[in-house]
Motif scaffolding. Structure first.
Motif, short mmCIF file in Angstrom:
data_model
loop_
_atom_site.label_atom_id
_atom_site.label_comp_id
_atom_site.label_asym_id
_atom_site.label_seq_id
_atom_site.Cartn_x
_atom_site.Cartn_y
_atom_site.Cartn_z
N GLY A 113 -4.19 -39.99 -26.29
CA GLY A 113 -3.23 -40.51 -27.24
C GLY A 113 -2.10 -41.34 -26.66
O GLY A 113 -1.18 -41.72 -27.39
N GLN A 114 -2.15 -41.68 -25.37
CA GLN A 114 -1.04 -42.36 -24.72
C GLN A 114 -1.35 -43.82 -24.43
O GLN A 114 -2.37 -44.14 -23.84
N SER A 115 -0.41 -44.70 -24.80
CA SER A 115 -0.57 -46.13 -24.54
C SER A 115 -0.18 -46.52 -23.13
O SER A 115 -0.54 -47.60 -22.66
N VAL A 116 0.60 -45.66 -22.47
CA VAL A 116 1.00 -45.86 -21.07
C VAL A 116 0.99 -44.50 -20.39
O VAL A 116 1.01 -43.46 -21.06
N PRO A 117 0.96 -44.47 -19.05
CA PRO A 117 1.02 -43.18 -18.36
C PRO A 117 2.34 -42.46 -18.63
O PRO A 117 3.41 -42.94 -18.26
N ARG A 118 2.25 -41.30 -19.27
CA ARG A 118 3.46 -40.50 -19.51
C ARG A 118 3.20 -39.00 -19.35
O ARG A 118 3.99 -38.17 -19.82
N VAL A 119 2.13 -38.64 -18.66
CA VAL A 119 1.89 -37.24 -18.35
C VAL A 119 2.73 -36.86 -17.13
O VAL A 119 2.46 -37.30 -16.02
N HIS A 120 3.76 -36.07 -17.36
CA HIS A 120 4.59 -35.53 -16.30
C HIS A 120 4.11 -34.10 -16.06
O HIS A 120 4.21 -33.26 -16.96
N THR A 121 3.62 -33.83 -14.86
CA THR A 121 2.90 -32.58 -14.61
C THR A 121 3.74 -31.57 -13.84
O THR A 121 4.43 -31.92 -12.87
N VAL A 122 3.66 -30.32 -14.28
CA VAL A 122 4.32 -29.20 -13.61
C VAL A 122 3.31 -28.08 -13.41
O VAL A 122 2.23 -28.10 -14.01
N VAL A 133 -13.65 -38.12 -19.32
CA VAL A 133 -13.96 -39.31 -20.11
C VAL A 133 -12.82 -40.33 -20.03
O VAL A 133 -13.04 -41.53 -20.16
N TYR A 134 -11.60 -39.87 -19.80
CA TYR A 134 -10.46 -40.79 -19.80
C TYR A 134 -10.35 -41.59 -18.51
O TYR A 134 -9.49 -42.46 -18.39
N LYS A 135 -11.20 -41.31 -17.53
CA LYS A 135 -11.24 -42.12 -16.32
C LYS A 135 -12.40 -43.10 -16.33
O LYS A 135 -12.57 -43.87 -15.39
N ARG A 173 -27.84 -39.55 -25.92
CA ARG A 173 -27.18 -40.65 -26.63
C ARG A 173 -25.69 -40.40 -26.77
O ARG A 173 -25.25 -39.26 -26.92
N ARG A 174 -24.91 -41.48 -26.73
CA ARG A 174 -23.49 -41.39 -27.03
C ARG A 174 -23.31 -41.03 -28.51
O ARG A 174 -24.17 -41.35 -29.34
N PHE A 175 -22.16 -40.43 -28.84
CA PHE A 175 -21.93 -40.03 -30.22
C PHE A 175 -20.50 -40.27 -30.69
O PHE A 175 -20.15 -39.91 -31.80
N VAL A 176 -19.66 -40.92 -29.84
CA VAL A 176 -18.25 -41.03 -30.19
C VAL A 176 -17.58 -42.09 -29.32
O VAL A 176 -18.08 -42.43 -28.24
N ASP A 177 -16.46 -42.61 -29.79
CA ASP A 177 -15.57 -43.45 -28.98
C ASP A 177 -14.81 -42.52 -28.04
O ASP A 177 -13.95 -41.76 -28.47
N GLU A 178 -15.12 -42.58 -26.75
CA GLU A 178 -14.57 -41.61 -25.80
C GLU A 178 -13.09 -41.80 -25.51
O GLU A 178 -12.48 -40.96 -24.81
N SER A 179 -12.46 -42.84 -26.04
CA SER A 179 -11.03 -43.03 -25.80
C SER A 179 -10.17 -42.29 -26.81
O SER A 179 -8.94 -42.28 -26.69
N LEU A 180 -10.79 -41.67 -27.80
CA LEU A 180 -10.03 -40.96 -28.84
C LEU A 180 -9.37 -39.71 -28.26
O LEU A 180 -9.72 -39.23 -27.19
N SER A 181 -8.42 -39.18 -29.03
CA SER A 181 -7.80 -37.91 -28.66
C SER A 181 -8.89 -36.86 -28.45
O SER A 181 -9.84 -36.78 -29.22
N LEU A 235 -9.90 -47.01 -21.77
CA LEU A 235 -10.25 -45.72 -21.19
C LEU A 235 -9.70 -44.58 -22.05
O LEU A 235 -10.38 -43.59 -22.29
N VAL A 236 -8.44 -44.74 -22.48
CA VAL A 236 -7.81 -43.71 -23.31
C VAL A 236 -6.82 -44.38 -24.24
O VAL A 236 -5.98 -45.16 -23.80
N HIS A 237 -6.92 -44.11 -25.51
CA HIS A 237 -6.02 -44.66 -26.52
C HIS A 237 -5.92 -46.18 -26.35
O HIS A 237 -6.92 -46.86 -26.47
N ASN A 238 -4.72 -46.68 -26.03
CA ASN A 238 -4.54 -48.13 -25.85
C ASN A 238 -4.36 -48.51 -24.39
O ASN A 238 -3.78 -49.56 -24.08
N HIS A 239 -4.83 -47.68 -23.48
CA HIS A 239 -4.56 -47.90 -22.05
C HIS A 239 -5.86 -47.91 -21.24
O HIS A 239 -6.75 -47.09 -21.45
N GLY A 240 -5.95 -48.84 -20.27
CA GLY A 240 -7.02 -48.83 -19.29
C GLY A 240 -8.21 -49.71 -19.63
O GLY A 240 -8.62 -49.79 -20.78
#
Length: 459
Positions: A118-127, A259-261, A271-279, A369-374
């Motif tokens: 769901g992210q258009s830019v990298p915003r995963v801040h990991t802890v 899938v997001y990479k 067979r594929r069954f979905v747009d893999e960039s979706l949430s 790759l994911v949402h609007n990014h990549g």
């Protein structure tokens, strides 16, 4: 029967509960936190440790342009018209100050930022999520204003009939029932109900074949207590499993979601069954509709090496070392190992690579790759890998209806005075889909807002 009293009573010792308690204590309140399990943390401590923050110093240092406005736009797009615009606005407005607040309390983030669901830019801040909850709990103790009662379960809310306000609750302690009075209010931070088969069957029958992961105490008791007072519910029809859980992996609560990479997802027919960039909430729903409710993520060596060992959901190398990936030198051999038709898998990968070259996915419309990014990547460099995947219900992403100040609202749209909520027990924020980091993020942001509201401070 015992008796206790505090300015604020918080039900649940996870991220939302301790964020709420710490915010209230820093404002001078006396706080009582109830945790029914022997250990604190709940689902927060079991999560992937991802937090969705926008406009941070880390992003600026890495040349990533992000803003509260873009974050809110992404969340609204994901919600598909079902998310509460007011809750999204308050999250977007307060998330950056919560990031700064965490840092001020000593929270350390992984140096690598990633873009995920769901992210258009990298915003995963990991802890490290368990460490983060422990840090918040320690900061609570250091104030001298927070009392934590372990193995103490809230059973019923008490609403004073003379003033129509929630003024406390009845709890079951280790040794006896306890009558607890709250001068400023009660905050429910009790999590969802992924561990309650009855409620899951009632609200999410499509998920019966999903894997259920979550805190042992997540049985919906906070939801039921508020429900008994007439609380309204939001997003109950939006419960979906999250795609990417290995069906037999018992070591990792959060397996890779590669899938997001650049990977693709194929079913048992190859067979594929979905747009893999979706949430991955939508990917999970699509996966459960496939034969056996399972699929394979197909990728090659460059995609595997593009993972990020600092982010649990992208730690491909660990999953490879644990033997969870199926590996082959050719796609034909990979197909034989995962028992899908060779010709079908070869055609699927060939067609997808042609779509990447042409810049257009004619089957499912994948653009990124994911949402609007990549930029999309070909799958072509041996060795090739398959990662068995199903959907897992990590959280229920639905629950009590609240206003933007976190007051619980009844079925007539009226506040239930003295009752607030934060974290997974809250509905309305996610809507149709889910952004990586927004569940743990909302636990912190909404927990702090609930404390302010209960104490009469401006949100």
């Amino acid at each position: 029967m015992g008796r206790m009293e505090a300015d604020l009573v918080v039900v649940g010792g996870g991220a939302a509960g301790f964020a709420c308690a710490l915010e209230a204590a820093e404002r001078g309140a006396r706080v009582l936190v109830l945790e029914k399990q022997p250990e604190t943390g709940g689902s927060s401590a079991m999560s992937g440790g991802c937090l969705a923050f926008a406009g941070t110093d880390m992003q600026r240092e890495q040349g990533i342009e992000d803003s509260a406005e873009l974050l809110a736009s992404d969340l609204m797009q994901l919600g598909g018209g079902d998310a509460d615009e007011g809750l999204i606005a308050v999250y977007a407005t307060h998330q950056l100050e919560t990031y700064d607040w965490l840092k001020a309390h000593g929270q350390v983030f992984s140096p690598v930022l990633e873009a995920s669901s769901g992210q258009s830019v990298p915003r995963v801040h990991t802890v490290d999520p368990a460490d983060m909850v422990r840090l918040l709990a320690a900061r609570c103790r250091a104030t001298g204003r927070v009392t934590l009662l372990m193995e103490t379960a809230a059973r019923r809310l008490w609403r004073d009939p003379t003033i129509g306000r929630v003024t406390g609750l009845l709890a079951e302690g280790r040794d006896e029932p306890i009558e607890i009075h709250a001068r400023s209010g009660v905050v429910l931070a009790s999590g969802g109900f992924s561990r309650n088969p009855e409620l899951v069957r009632q609200f999410a029958p499509d998920c019966e074949h999903a894997v259920f992961v979550g805190g042992e105490g997540n049985v919906g008791d906070g939801l039921r207590m508020a429900w008994a007072l007439g609380a309204d519910l939001r997003d109950m029809a939006q419960i979906k499993g999250t795609f990417g859980k290995h069906p037999t992996d018992e070591l990792n609560n959060h397996s890779c979601l590669c899938v997001y990479k650049g990977a693709i997802a194929v079913n048992q027919d190859g067979r594929r069954f979905v747009d893999e960039s979706l949430s991955y909430k939508l990917l999970g729903a699509a996966c459960l509709r496939q034969p056996y409710g399972a699929a394979f993520q197909i990728l090659d060596e460059p995609i595997l090496r593009s993972g990020d060992n600092e982010v649990r959901i992208l730690d491909f190398e660990r999953r490879l070392e644990e033997g969870l990936f199926i590996q082959a030198d050719t796609l034909e051999d990979l197909a034989r190992q995962i028992e899908v038709p060779e010709a079908a898998l070869l055609k699927t990968v060939g067609d997808y690579n042609a779509y990447v070259d042409a810049g257009e996915d004619k089957e499912f419309g994948r653009k990124h790759l994911v949402h609007n990014h990549g930029t999309l990547r070909r799958i072509e460099a041996a060795p090739f890998y398959a990662y068995p995947s199903t959907a897992a219900v990590y959280g229920t992403y639905c629950g009590l209806r609240v206003d933007p100040a976190m007051h619980v609202v009844n079925v007539f749209g009226e506040r239930i005075e003295g009752l607030l909520a934060a974290g997974e027990v809250v509905g309305g924020f996610h809507g149709n889909a889910y952004m990586t980091g927004s569940a743990l993020g909302k636990a912190l942001v909404f927990g702090r807002i609930a404390a302010r509201s209960a104490l009469g401070a401006a949100v």
